[in-house]
Design a protein around this motif. Sequence first.
Motif, PDB file in Angstrom:
ATOM      1  N   UNK A  20       0.825  -1.205   0.000  1.00  0.00           N
ATOM      2  CA  UNK A  20       0.000   0.000   0.000  1.00  0.00           C
ATOM      3  C   UNK A  20       0.859   1.254   0.000  1.00  0.00           C
ATOM      4  N   UNK A  21       1.984   1.224   0.693  1.00  0.00           N
ATOM      5  CA  UNK A  21       2.884   2.380   0.700  1.00  0.00           C
ATOM      6  C   UNK A  21       3.457   2.646  -0.688  1.00  0.00           C
ATOM      7  N   UNK A  22       3.588   1.591  -1.510  1.00  0.00           N
ATOM      8  CA  UNK A  22       4.101   1.739  -2.871  1.00  0.00           C
ATOM      9  C   UNK A  22       2.983   1.966  -3.884  1.00  0.00           C
ATOM     10  N   UNK A  23       1.735   2.098  -3.391  1.00  0.00           N
ATOM     11  CA  UNK A  23       0.618   2.353  -4.283  1.00  0.00           C
ATOM     12  C   UNK A  23       0.118   1.125  -5.011  1.00  0.00           C
ATOM     13  N   UNK A  24       0.437  -0.070  -4.517  1.00  0.00           N
ATOM     14  CA  UNK A  24       0.009  -1.310  -5.168  1.00  0.00           C
ATOM     15  C   UNK A  24      -1.198  -1.891  -4.437  1.00  0.00           C
ATOM     16  N   UNK A  25      -1.964  -2.682  -5.154  1.00  0.00           N
ATOM     17  CA  UNK A  25      -3.157  -3.290  -4.578  1.00  0.00           C
ATOM     18  C   UNK A  25      -2.779  -4.566  -3.839  1.00  0.00           C
ATOM     19  N   UNK A  26      -3.404  -4.793  -2.696  1.00  0.00           N
ATOM     20  CA  UNK A  26      -3.126  -6.013  -1.947  1.00  0.00           C
ATOM     21  C   UNK A  26      -3.735  -7.232  -2.630  1.00  0.00           C
ATOM     22  N   UNK A  27      -4.649  -7.007  -3.565  1.00  0.00           N
ATOM     23  CA  UNK A  27      -5.231  -8.130  -4.297  1.00  0.00           C
ATOM     24  C   UNK A  27      -4.195  -8.791  -5.202  1.00  0.00           C
ATOM     25  N   UNK A  28      -3.101  -8.091  -5.533  1.00  0.00           N
ATOM     26  CA  UNK A  28      -2.059  -8.657  -6.394  1.00  0.00           C
ATOM     27  C   UNK A  28      -1.073  -9.516  -5.608  1.00  0.00           C
ATOM     28  N   UNK A  29      -1.191  -9.531  -4.279  1.00  0.00           N
ATOM     29  CA  UNK A  29      -0.244 -10.265  -3.455  1.00  0.00           C
ATOM     30  C   UNK A  29      -0.719 -11.697  -3.223  1.00  0.00           C
ATOM     31  N   UNK A  30       0.221 -12.568  -2.924  1.00  0.00           N
ATOM     32  CA  UNK A  30      -0.092 -13.924  -2.486  1.00  0.00           C
ATOM     33  C   UNK A  30       0.119 -13.972  -0.974  1.00  0.00           C
ATOM     34  N   UNK A  31      -0.982 -14.073  -0.249  1.00  0.00           N
ATOM     35  CA  UNK A  31      -0.946 -13.948   1.205  1.00  0.00           C
ATOM     36  C   UNK A  31      -1.363 -15.252   1.878  1.00  0.00           C
ATOM     37  N   UNK A  32      -0.884 -15.467   3.109  1.00  0.00           N
ATOM     38  CA  UNK A  32      -1.340 -16.654   3.853  1.00  0.00           C
ATOM     39  C   UNK A  32      -2.754 -16.489   4.397  1.00  0.00           C
ATOM     40  N   UNK A  33      -3.314 -15.279   4.271  1.00  0.00           N
ATOM     41  CA  UNK A  33      -4.676 -15.006   4.705  1.00  0.00           C
ATOM     42  C   UNK A  33      -5.493 -14.476   3.541  1.00  0.00           C
ATOM     43  N   UNK A  34      -6.800 -14.637   3.610  1.00  0.00           N
ATOM     44  CA  UNK A  34      -7.690 -14.053   2.616  1.00  0.00           C
ATOM     45  C   UNK A  34      -7.927 -12.584   2.941  1.00  0.00           C
ATOM     46  N   UNK A  35      -8.164 -11.791   1.905  1.00  0.00           N
ATOM     47  CA  UNK A  35      -8.639 -10.434   2.157  1.00  0.00           C
ATOM     48  C   UNK A  35     -10.125 -10.509   2.508  1.00  0.00           C
ATOM     49  N   UNK A  36     -10.626  -9.443   3.106  1.00  0.00           N
ATOM     50  CA  UNK A  36     -12.034  -9.440   3.505  1.00  0.00           C
ATOM     51  C   UNK A  36     -12.947  -9.579   2.290  1.00  0.00           C
ATOM     52  N   UNK A  37     -12.586  -8.956   1.179  1.00  0.00           N
ATOM     53  CA  UNK A  37     -13.401  -9.064  -0.030  1.00  0.00           C
ATOM     54  C   UNK A  37     -13.386 -10.487  -0.579  1.00  0.00           C
ATOM     55  N   UNK A  38     -12.216 -11.126  -0.562  1.00  0.00           N
ATOM     56  CA  UNK A  38     -12.130 -12.513  -1.036  1.00  0.00           C
ATOM     57  C   UNK A  38     -12.987 -13.437  -0.167  1.00  0.00           C
ATOM     58  N   UNK A  39     -12.918 -13.234   1.130  1.00  0.00           N
ATOM     59  CA  UNK A  39     -13.721 -14.082   2.013  1.00  0.00           C
ATOM     60  C   UNK A  39     -15.206 -13.841   1.789  1.00  0.00           C
ATOM     61  N   UNK A  40     -15.577 -12.595   1.530  1.00  0.00           N
ATOM     62  CA  UNK A  40     -16.988 -12.285   1.294  1.00  0.00           C
ATOM     63  C   UNK A  40     -17.491 -13.029   0.056  1.00  0.00           C
ATOM     64  N   UNK A  41     -16.692 -13.065  -0.993  1.00  0.00           N
ATOM     65  CA  UNK A  41     -17.093 -13.789  -2.197  1.00  0.00           C
ATOM     66  C   UNK A  41     -17.236 -15.282  -1.925  1.00  0.00           C
ATOM     67  N   UNK A  42     -16.293 -15.848  -1.174  1.00  0.00           N
ATOM     68  CA  UNK A  42     -16.382 -17.272  -0.842  1.00  0.00           C
ATOM     69  C   UNK A  42     -17.594 -17.552   0.043  1.00  0.00           C
ATOM     70  N   UNK A  43     -17.870 -16.626   0.958  1.00  0.00           N
ATOM     71  CA  UNK A  43     -19.010 -16.824   1.844  1.00  0.00           C
ATOM     72  C   UNK A  43     -20.314 -16.832   1.053  1.00  0.00           C
ATOM     73  N   UNK A  44     -20.417 -15.991   0.027  1.00  0.00           N
ATOM     74  CA  UNK A  44     -21.591 -16.014  -0.840  1.00  0.00           C
ATOM     75  C   UNK A  44     -21.800 -17.403  -1.437  1.00  0.00           C
ATOM     76  N   UNK A  45     -20.708 -18.002  -1.913  1.00  0.00           N
ATOM     77  CA  UNK A  45     -20.803 -19.321  -2.533  1.00  0.00           C
ATOM     78  C   UNK A  45     -21.193 -20.384  -1.512  1.00  0.00           C
ATOM     79  N   UNK A  46     -20.605 -20.345  -0.327  1.00  0.00           N
ATOM     80  CA  UNK A  46     -20.925 -21.360   0.676  1.00  0.00           C
ATOM     81  C   UNK A  46     -22.358 -21.216   1.177  1.00  0.00           C
ATOM     82  N   UNK A  47     -22.847 -20.003   1.302  1.00  0.00           N
ATOM     83  CA  UNK A  47     -24.234 -19.802   1.709  1.00  0.00           C
ATOM     84  C   UNK A  47     -25.175 -20.378   0.655  1.00  0.00           C
ATOM     85  N   UNK A  48     -24.852 -20.160  -0.614  1.00  0.00           N
ATOM     86  CA  UNK A  48     -25.672 -20.729  -1.687  1.00  0.00           C
ATOM     87  C   UNK A  48     -25.658 -22.250  -1.633  1.00  0.00           C
ATOM     88  N   UNK A  49     -24.508 -22.835  -1.410  1.00  0.00           N
ATOM     89  CA  UNK A  49     -24.425 -24.300  -1.312  1.00  0.00           C
ATOM     90  C   UNK A  49     -25.260 -24.822  -0.149  1.00  0.00           C
TER      91      UNK A  49
END
Length: 709
Positions: A430-459
């Motif tokens: 973020x200090x370099x002006x880059x998006x955290x969505x481009x990173x490979x992290x050991x944790x999900x971002x809140x937006x990524x988890x929200x998308x997965x939660x939508x799918x699991x709720x549908x299932x």
Amino acid sequence: MSETALAVQPSSAAQILRADTPAVLSLAAKRDREDVLAKVEAMAVIEELVTSGLGIMTALGEVAKRYVGRRGFSAGSLGRMYRLWINGGRKTDAAGRPVGEMYAPRDWRMFVPAYTNGATEAALDNPAFRTHVQRLWAETCREDATGNAVQRRLLDDWFGGKNIPGYGTIFSWLANQGRGLPQGRVRRSSDYPDGWSVTNLRRMLPQSRAKRALVQHGEHAAHDFWGDQLLRDRSKLMPFELITMDDVRLDILCVMELPGKKAQVVYPEAVFAIDVATGLILAKGIVGHYERETDGDGGKAGTKRGIQQADTRFLLQSVMERFGLPMDWQMHVLLENASASLSTTDMHLFERLTGACMDNTGLVHRRLLKSGWLEQGGQPWAKGWIESYFRLLHTTTNHLPGAVGRRYDLTPGDADDKARYALTVCRKALAQGKSIEDLQLPLLTLDQYHELLDEYVTRLNWRTEHSLQGFGRVHEVELNPGEWVSCDDPRAVLMIHEGAMLASRMEAPAERFRRLMRGHRMQAVHPHQMLPLAMEKRPVSVRAGKVTITRSGRDNLIFFDPSSANQLDDFDGLDKALIGFLAADESQIHLFTNDDNLTYVCSPRAIQRVDIRDTDAILCRAGEVDRSRDRIRDDVAELLAPREEALRTMREHNERVLADRLDVADAISAAEARTPARATKDDAARRKAEQAARWERQARLARAAITGE
């Protein structure tokens, strides 16, 4: 001797117990039944091995191997049981003395656990002592360590010389034993009665789990163990007839991006709305439980932001706008009493605008003892449908990156290190002006988890592996590989062919929702109808012509408007007589009467604070404040008009009287008072002399300080 003792030569446990099997199975405790059956079987095997020519010690060893890890089946224990089994007799107590009933050879009743072995002095058969142990236990609060805690307290009292009901004191007990007092601080089992072991003390405690939970933890903990329960049948409910809402902290760590190129690792918090009739999740909202770094978003810097009543209000509003309102039955909404709740004002407004019935779950408010302490809390079991859904959701998503347990001891040990690494990398990006969505992290971002939660709720809305109460079964026929048709489908008769596969499964929540809604209509809700619900509102009181909104962790809002002050006079001093709808920018509040009519009163504006360093702004605002007070001053002056007339008459009278008595002396005195006095030469000389004297005195003091004279 037992009247029904068996005296036949057995070849198996089945033969031994053939006549008495019902009696064995009638034993109250399951562990007793299993223990008797296992020991009879062991005796039968030992007897067969000995009959076949195997030595007794070898036979005992062979049988003991079959029960490795099971208590009471060592070779030594089996040997003692076998001697009693073959010869009959009486059991022995802990000291090796024969006690209790006489058993015939091969009488299975000798294996029924009799914890006292018939000893008259046994602790288990001592009512006063049992009551004392239970009262000691009632003061503990840890189920897993109850026996140890009770024994320690019991021995503390015993060696401390206190009287133990059923036994007396250590002094009298040792005297009866013909022994002296123990020396030193080591506590030996010979210094206190038999039967005081941790295991034996646990046997004296209430066996009812409801009693144990109620004594140690209260009503909430005991709820699941009550024998009698209120069981509610939802099979006849229709969709939207009962909706319940609740919030949950999801057991997963996520990275949340914040304004200002910042990020935090947070727990997601969500609020769900579930249709009770079908188990269908109608809507959900999710936020990150983050720490505010600046004032705003409902709180001050340094406080946490989680699910708020505004989130619940928005979610319920979105459900109504998306699905509408049922036309053939009334909608009921069941809320909790914490975050996923609504204020009384919001609930009243929802009922007025939509016709829905709003309610909260009940509260526990009970004293176990008349003079005891009050236990208070919610009743989560009143909305058990959604509570059980949360458990299922946690189980379904516990494989995701960053998933943690519901307690600290169930959380992976590397969770903190993962969070530190993810946070460090995100802040650099973020200090370099880059998006955290481009990173490979050991944790999900809140937006990524929200998308997965939508799918699991549908299932989960389409799950069929369940046993939900009130749901039916679906019978299907496979027409072609992967192509299924329900037997209820009118077309099934024409499409089923010979050899088609027939299958049965549980109905999915989404299928049940669709089936029950068939033929029923929903009334659309216009957005303008729901507009008042979107605004923050609360009951307010008028004090001194102004309305004050108190906010935790933030500055109070004060609303006052000279142009609308007259309309508030009738409500001044009345407690919560008005309902205020707060504008989105908090610059104005719209006031209505707090009754069924909701009559509009006025809309005073917020009083803005002035920077104390800006003198011009301070003076300008001070003038506005002074002019706004003129209304009250004018009203008071009008009220005091008779007094004004009396004072004016008094002054005019006094002026007339004093004007006729003015003499020459008064005129001269007044003239002299207006003429300034002239200084004389004598005054100047006197002042010079006084100044010279002061200088002389100061010089003398200075010389004394320097010379020491």
